[in-house]
Design a protein around this motif. Structure first.
Motif, mmCIF file in Angstrom:
data_model
loop_
_atom_site.group_PDB
_atom_site.id
_atom_site.type_symbol
_atom_site.label_atom_id
_atom_site.label_comp_id
_atom_site.label_asym_id
_atom_site.label_seq_id
_atom_site.Cartn_x
_atom_site.Cartn_y
_atom_site.Cartn_z
ATOM 1 N N ASP A 1 0.826 -1.207 0.000
ATOM 2 C CA ASP A 1 0.000 0.000 0.000
ATOM 3 C C ASP A 1 0.864 1.262 0.000
ATOM 4 O OD1 ASP A 1 -2.146 -1.675 0.067
ATOM 5 O OD2 ASP A 1 -2.513 -1.469 2.210
ATOM 6 N N ILE A 2 1.936 1.249 0.779
ATOM 7 C CA ILE A 2 2.834 2.402 0.819
ATOM 8 C C ILE A 2 3.542 2.571 -0.525
ATOM 9 C CG2 ILE A 2 4.810 3.431 1.985
ATOM 10 C CD1 ILE A 2 2.487 3.297 3.809
ATOM 11 N N THR A 3 3.956 1.453 -1.115
ATOM 12 C CA THR A 3 4.630 1.529 -2.420
ATOM 13 C C THR A 3 3.699 2.097 -3.481
ATOM 14 O OG1 THR A 3 5.959 -0.400 -1.792
ATOM 15 C CG2 THR A 3 5.909 0.195 -4.123
ATOM 16 N N SER A 4 2.448 1.664 -3.488
ATOM 17 C CA SER A 4 1.475 2.205 -4.446
ATOM 18 C C SER A 4 1.214 3.681 -4.188
ATOM 19 C CB SER A 4 0.171 1.414 -4.354
ATOM 20 O OG SER A 4 0.398 0.043 -4.613
ATOM 21 N N PHE A 5 1.155 4.072 -2.933
ATOM 22 C CA PHE A 5 0.940 5.474 -2.590
ATOM 23 C C PHE A 5 2.097 6.338 -3.088
ATOM 24 C CE2 PHE A 5 2.064 8.689 0.667
ATOM 25 C CZ PHE A 5 1.040 9.581 0.441
ATOM 26 N N VAL A 6 3.312 5.853 -2.906
ATOM 27 C CA VAL A 6 4.487 6.585 -3.394
ATOM 28 C C VAL A 6 4.443 6.717 -4.915
ATOM 29 C CG1 VAL A 6 6.992 6.448 -3.646
ATOM 30 C CG2 VAL A 6 5.931 6.016 -1.423
ATOM 31 N N THR A 7 4.044 5.639 -5.584
ATOM 32 C CA THR A 7 3.940 5.689 -7.045
ATOM 33 C C THR A 7 2.902 6.710 -7.494
ATOM 34 O OG1 THR A 7 4.552 3.355 -7.136
ATOM 35 C CG2 THR A 7 3.547 4.307 -9.101
ATOM 36 N N VAL A 8 1.781 6.782 -6.782
ATOM 37 C CA VAL A 8 0.740 7.760 -7.121
ATOM 38 C C VAL A 8 1.251 9.179 -6.975
ATOM 39 C CG1 VAL A 8 -1.491 8.684 -6.354
ATOM 40 C CG2 VAL A 8 -1.197 6.226 -6.617
ATOM 41 N N LEU A 9 1.958 9.461 -5.882
ATOM 42 C CA LEU A 9 2.467 10.820 -5.670
ATOM 43 C C LEU A 9 3.521 11.191 -6.711
ATOM 44 C CD1 LEU A 9 2.828 11.132 -1.788
ATOM 45 C CD2 LEU A 9 0.990 11.955 -3.262
ATOM 46 N N ILE A 10 4.404 10.250 -7.040
ATOM 47 C CA ILE A 10 5.451 10.548 -8.018
ATOM 48 C C ILE A 10 4.848 10.779 -9.399
ATOM 49 C CG2 ILE A 10 7.458 9.582 -9.206
ATOM 50 C CD1 ILE A 10 8.214 8.198 -6.617
ATOM 51 N N GLN A 11 3.866 9.961 -9.775
ATOM 52 C CA GLN A 11 3.227 10.152 -11.075
ATOM 53 C C GLN A 11 2.434 11.446 -11.126
ATOM 54 O OE1 GLN A 11 0.956 6.611 -11.788
ATOM 55 N NE2 GLN A 11 2.741 5.415 -12.441
ATOM 56 N N PHE B 1 3.338 14.160 -13.997
ATOM 57 C CA PHE B 1 2.387 14.534 -15.042
ATOM 58 C C PHE B 1 1.658 15.842 -14.750
ATOM 59 C CE2 PHE B 1 2.322 9.764 -15.410
ATOM 60 C CZ PHE B 1 3.133 9.725 -16.533
ATOM 61 N N GLY B 2 1.871 16.413 -13.572
ATOM 62 C CA GLY B 2 1.244 17.686 -13.255
ATOM 63 C C GLY B 2 -0.223 17.599 -12.927
ATOM 64 N N THR B 3 -0.715 16.438 -12.544
ATOM 65 C CA THR B 3 -2.124 16.291 -12.180
ATOM 66 C C THR B 3 -2.343 16.743 -10.740
ATOM 67 O OG1 THR B 3 -1.737 13.995 -11.518
ATOM 68 C CG2 THR B 3 -2.436 14.389 -13.783
ATOM 69 N N SER B 4 -3.590 16.863 -10.357
ATOM 70 C CA SER B 4 -3.944 17.327 -9.021
ATOM 71 C C SER B 4 -3.640 16.244 -7.988
ATOM 72 C CB SER B 4 -5.426 17.703 -8.968
ATOM 73 O OG SER B 4 -5.805 18.025 -7.647
ATOM 74 N N ILE B 5 -2.870 16.605 -6.970
ATOM 75 C CA ILE B 5 -2.556 15.647 -5.911
ATOM 76 C C ILE B 5 -3.798 15.353 -5.078
ATOM 77 C CG2 ILE B 5 -1.180 15.321 -3.816
ATOM 78 C CD1 ILE B 5 1.040 16.872 -5.052
ATOM 79 N N ALA B 6 -4.675 16.351 -4.905
ATOM 80 C CA ALA B 6 -5.888 16.148 -4.117
ATOM 81 C C ALA B 6 -6.791 15.105 -4.768
ATOM 82 C CB ALA B 6 -6.634 17.466 -3.945
#
Length: 327
Positions: A245-255, A259-264
């Motif tokens: 879960d932490i690894t997927s979360f890190v991947t989401v934040l990095i992507q 790509f400049g998408t909204s973090i929220a």
């Protein structure tokens, strides 16, 4: 036996011998507990309350807060050449395991190695004493070898096994608190705070409930403040936690950053997914519970029930057979 001991105490210390023994025992307990009372750690809620009120910490407490790894152990440093693993891969794996267990101290590897050697040699000596002085002379040689070597082997591998159990417990704690942390992080981000400020606020708020997870996020925030690359810092956290879960979360934040998408928006979707996964894990544990209870039911409920139901019939049949044989 008690009368003999009482007579010996009375002859040695007088009629009030047991009072002296009780007083001495109480004094020893007080002396043993005094270091624990003097070195009592500050509770997380008290520390957070003092920080919010702006109370200045003591000098020792400030040093401990600034130095996350603490001071080095000079006694272990003397034997560094014997305690440090010679294989670099083994040393790196042991260091990673200790960090995942919550022991990031510089001397953690040396402490683990010293504990293995001391505990292994100590139990090996106890096994040798038991074999030489307490076993009978007619015991086979291979049994004497087992009595000597098995305690030493158990003492050598016990610290590493304990660290591995500690890693599993800490990972479970992080995984349980991760959905709540994501919800709080999402609230902070949507309130207008930056990601760094949101991580600090979220880590401070969840520290009393999930100290391990809070420590990881606060470490990330401090490393970002120090100027390290955000992607590198997040990947380091994923490697320390070793949780999917932490690894997927890190991947989401990095992507999201790449790509400049909204973090929220990304956090909102991922937080919903984490809540659903937590519910599914709870349902999975609930579904497995009847299967686990079946073994206990078969062992402790069925035999007494059979005795109650079949016992009188068997008793009557045995009496009938005994009466028939008498005739």
């Amino acid at each position: 036996m008690f009368d003999a001991i009482s007579l010996m105490v009375t002859d040695t210390l007088g009629p009030d011998g047991w009072i002296y023994i009780a007083g001495g025992t109480g004094l020893m307990i007080v002396l043993l507990m005094l270091p624990l009372v003097l070195n009592k750690k500050v509770e997380p809620m008290d520390r957070i309350a003092r920080e919010r009120k702006g109370v200045v910490l003591d000098e020792d407490e400030s040093d401990a807060k600034l130095s996350r790894h603490g001071t080095r152990n000079e006694h272990l440093a003397k034997y560094a050449q014997y305690l440090d693993p010679q294989d670099e891969d083994q040393a790196s794996a042991t260091r990673t395991m200790l960090i995942r267990a919550g022991y990031p101290h510089k001397d953690a590897v040396r402490t683990l190695t010293a504990a293995q050697f001391l505990l292994g040699l100590g139990l090996l000596m106890l096994g040798a004493v038991y074999t030489l002085f307490l076993t009978a002379d007619d015991v086979a040689a291979h049994m004497k070898l087992i009595y000597t070597m098995v305690p030493g082997a158990l003492g050598y591998y016990a610290p590493k096994y304990w660290v591995q159990k500690r890693v599993a417990k800490r990972q479970e704690e992080i995984q349980d608190g991760f959905p709540d942390a994501l919800d709080l992080l999402l609230v902070c981000v949507e309130a207008g705070q930056s990601l760094d400020q949101s991580i600090i606020r979220m880590g401070t708020e969840i520290e009393p409930s999930y100290p391990a997870l809070a420590g990881e996020f606060l470490m990330v925030a401090q490393e970002m403040k120090a100027g390290k690359d955000k992607s590198e810092v997040l990947r380091s956290m994923a490697d320390r936690c070793d949780i999917k879960d932490i690894t997927s979360f890190v991947t989401v934040l990095i992507q999201s950053q790449s790509f400049g998408t909204s973090i929220a928006d990304a956090l909102r979707v991922y937080a919903d997914e984490m809540r659903d996964k937590r519910v599914m894990r709870a349902e999975e544990k609930a579904n497995v519970l009847p299967t686990k209870l079946t073994v206990g039911t078969m062992m402790f409920c069925v035999p007494p029930l059979l005795i109650i139901l079949i016992g009188p019939s068997l008793h009557g049949i045995s009496e009938a057979l005994s009466g028939t044989s008498a005739f």
